[in-house]
Design an enzyme around this catalytic site. Structure first.
Site, short mmCIF file in Angstrom:
data_model
loop_
_atom_site.label_atom_id
_atom_site.label_comp_id
_atom_site.label_asym_id
_atom_site.label_seq_id
_atom_site.Cartn_x
_atom_site.Cartn_y
_atom_site.Cartn_z
CG ASP A 162 -0.62 -3.49 4.06
OD1 ASP A 162 -0.53 -4.41 4.18
OD2 ASP A 162 -1.23 -2.47 4.61
CE1 TYR A 163 5.19 -6.90 8.74
CE2 TYR A 163 4.85 -8.93 7.61
CZ TYR A 163 5.37 -8.21 8.46
OH TYR A 163 6.46 -8.76 9.47
CB THR A 164 3.85 -9.27 2.23
OG1 THR A 164 3.07 -9.76 3.06
CG2 THR A 164 4.86 -10.41 1.52
CB ALA A 166 6.86 -2.92 3.15
CE LYS A 167 8.82 -6.53 8.37
NZ LYS A 167 10.07 -5.84 9.32
#
Length: 257
Positions: A162-164, A166-167
């Site tokens: 999820d974090y990756t 979005a970035k």
């Protein structure tokens, strides 16, 4: 149109600026003489403590970057307080996240809600701050937007889906915005770190992981938040006046961009 403004003449807004990496970003710009708006969501006490260190050049404003109206009001408050529009935006705010590989969401349990939570905060937040800044930046013929990224989309050593994701979307937005806003004298760039030693988000990371990363870098150490913040200054400084749409990786050489 102005090709550059000295750091000590800029009004910088740092989202998520009260703690963690954000605190180091705020301190770096204050050290260089800039006026700084410290955006926060829940960390009012930490934000006011930072303001107390430079009360004439710092202002703390609570706003959820996911809320476009709240972001617009924050920009208006900043301009009214300092008597000039925001020149520089550092998009650092991160939705609640912990860099703990053992507790991460694995592929079979990953849901759209996990991805959307990060996308709303990371990409949505950057979109809202950029749109709120455009009027003032166009009026000045100058603007600097710096987005905080990650080296995980180049080297997903720990698959934080999820974090990756979005970035990575934020990197794409960085590049398309740079193309769109360049004629207005506005540059848009990204600074991407690896694991930083140490922030609130990396506090749950086991020591063995820090040691492994340090051993894998040419510099044989893990980058600190202060070192990352110093590199971010480049994209706001006059020395970067002909640089836009770029992604600078600051991780001790672990990833080659």
């Amino acid at each position: 149109m102005q090709t550059s403004i000295k750091l000590n003449e800029q009004l910088v807004l740092v989202t998520g600026g009260a703690r963690g990496l954000g605190e180091h970003l705020v301190r770096a710009f204050l050290r260089e003489g800039a006026k700084v708006v410290i955006n926060y969501l829940n960390s009012a006490e930490a934000a006011q403590k930072l303001v107390a260190e430079a009360p004439e050049r710092a202002l703390a404003v609570q706003a959820d970057v996911r809320d476009a109206a709240a972001v617009q009001a924050m920009f208006e408050q900043a301009e009214a307080h300092f008597g000039c529009p925001v020149t520089t935006v550092i998009n650092n705010a991160l939705p609640a996240f912990s860099f703990n590989g053992d507790a991460r969401t694995h592929a079979d349990a990953l849901a759209w809600e996990h991805l959307n939570q990060q996308l709303e905060g990371v990409v949505g937040g950057a979109l809202h701050t950029t749109q709120a800044a455009l009027g003032g930046m166009r009026k000045q013929g100058f603007g600097r937007i710096v987005n905080v990224g990650t080296n995980l989309f180049q080297n997903p050593v720990v698959p934080y889906h999820d974090y990756t994701a979005a970035k990575a979307a934020l990197l794409s937005l960085t590049r398309t915005l740079s193309q769109d806003l360049g004629p207005d004298g506005i540059t848009v760039n990204m600074v991407s770190g690896g694991l930083l030693r140490t922030t609130d988000a990396s506090a749950a990371t086991p020591e063995a992981v820090f040691d492994y990363i340090a051993a894998s870098t040419p510099l044989r150490r893990v980058t600190t938040p202060a070192e990352f913040a110093d590199a971010t200054l480049f994209f706001a400084s006059p020395w970067s006046r002909s640089v836009t749409g770029q992604n600078l990786v600051v991780d001790g050489g672990l990833v080659k961009n």
